[in-house]
Design an enzyme around this catalytic site. Structure first.
Site, PDB file in Angstrom:
ATOM      1  N   ARG A 205      46.508  42.395  32.915  1.00  0.00           N
ATOM      2  CA  ARG A 205      45.621  43.500  32.534  1.00  0.00           C
ATOM      3  C   ARG A 205      46.449  44.613  31.900  1.00  0.00           C
ATOM      4  NH1 ARG A 205      40.996  46.628  34.222  1.00  0.00           N
ATOM      5  NH2 ARG A 205      41.066  48.448  32.866  1.00  0.00           N
ATOM      6  N   ARG A 214      39.617  43.524  28.373  1.00  0.00           N
ATOM      7  CA  ARG A 214      40.557  43.346  29.486  1.00  0.00           C
ATOM      8  C   ARG A 214      40.454  41.936  30.034  1.00  0.00           C
ATOM      9  NH1 ARG A 214      36.610  47.760  31.695  1.00  0.00           N
ATOM     10  NH2 ARG A 214      36.495  47.843  29.443  1.00  0.00           N
ATOM     11  N   ASP A 217      39.021  43.101  35.351  1.00  0.00           N
ATOM     12  CA  ASP A 217      38.671  44.455  35.789  1.00  0.00           C
ATOM     13  C   ASP A 217      38.111  44.356  37.200  1.00  0.00           C
ATOM     14  OD1 ASP A 217      38.342  47.173  35.590  1.00  0.00           O
ATOM     15  OD2 ASP A 217      36.372  47.056  34.657  1.00  0.00           O
ATOM     16  N   ASP A 219      36.734  46.821  40.225  1.00  0.00           N
ATOM     17  CA  ASP A 219      36.330  48.176  40.598  1.00  0.00           C
ATOM     18  C   ASP A 219      35.753  48.191  42.005  1.00  0.00           C
ATOM     19  OD1 ASP A 219      37.026  49.436  38.210  1.00  0.00           O
ATOM     20  OD2 ASP A 219      35.107  48.956  37.271  1.00  0.00           O
TER      21      ASP A 219
END
Length: 275
Positions: A205, A214, A217, A219
């Site tokens: 990344r 990307r 990811d 989160d």
């Protein structure tokens, strides 16, 4: 989870072991007293009168003894952390644990009854959004899940279906593959963020263009019912109620989870966004 469960308590388990920052402590050893409060639900065990549905406190005492006698640590802080982690991993019925390590013969050069360290540790529930729009997208998401499961203090408990979505943020790029996972973890929010960032980095990344393409990811969307704001991390995720590619997969695995600020469930937020 709050500490309002039933409690199985072990008070002042006496163990002779070799821990301390001074060489003579590691050679001669000294007495330690261990207290452990195990938070769990004892209703099923009591109704069935079945030890297999509870925690065998005799086993826990011997586990503590084996760890204390089989290792050498400089700090009683480390002892407490290792004991808490091992108890939570070995006994799934235990949701939280308080450990106190007492050192009655602490070499402080002054009269003292005892010095001690007390900690609380528990399993937390968190929801992580996954996304990829470069290379083998599905493989990147599956790799992240495998890496999370490799960590003994973090495991994946639910996985949504992966869905293809259009890019978010206005940058021209390939479509994303997105999903959401539910995990349980002993890591605090900042530790969890660093752990997820390392997985992203291991998957190549690169953070070059904001909202840009990307490989992976990850989160943190929610963490228990915590509201948490720092420069690097905001929980709940500040954009979650605007993102169908988060709410859709999360509604599949946890539609009842309620946003601690907006006071709406994931299902309600998704319905509002779709309307």
């Amino acid at each position: 989870m709050s500490f309002n469960k039933d409690v199985i308590s072990i008070k002042d388990l006496e163990i002779y072991a070799k821990h301390g920052v001074f060489p003579e402590e590691n050679v001669l050893g000294q007495k330690f007293l261990i207290c452990a409060d195990l938070y769990c639900n004892t209703k099923a065990a009591s109704a069935a009168d079945d030890l297999n549905q509870s925690v065998n406190y005799g086993e826990v005492c011997h586990l503590i003894k084996d760890i204390m006698e089989g290792n050498v640590y400089n700090l009683i802080e480390t002892i407490a952390e290792v004991l808490a982690q091992n108890i939570l991993i070995k006994y799934p019925v235990v949701e939280a644990v308080e450990i106190e390590v007492k050192k009655p013969w602490a070499p402080v050069g002054l009269p003292v009854d005892t010095v001690s360290v007390k900690i609380k540790r528990q399993w937390h529930n968190a929801y992580i959004a996954l996304g990829s729009n470069m290379g083998d997208k599905k493989n990147y998401l599956e790799t992240a899940i495998k890496e999370i499961n490799k960590n003994e203090v973090t495991s994946v408990t639910k996985v949504s279906e992966f869905i293809e979505t259009k890019p978010y943020g206005g940058v021209e790029q390939d479509d994303f593959l997105n999903g959401v996972i539910e995990i349980k973890t002993m890591l605090d929010p900042e530790e969890l963020l660093r752990f997820l960032n390392k997985i992203e980095a291991d998957c190549d990344r690169e953070r070059i263009v904001h909202w840009g393409p990307r490989t992976l990811d990850l989160d943190i969307i929610m963490y228990d019912d915590l509201v948490y704001d720092t420069e690097r991390l905001q929980i709940p995720h500040v954009e979650m109620h605007k993102r169908d590619f988060v709410l859709g997969p999360m509604a599949e695995i946890a539609p009842w989870v309620r946003h601690p600020i907006l006071k709406k469930t994931v299902k309600e937020m998704l319905e509002e966004l779709e309307s």
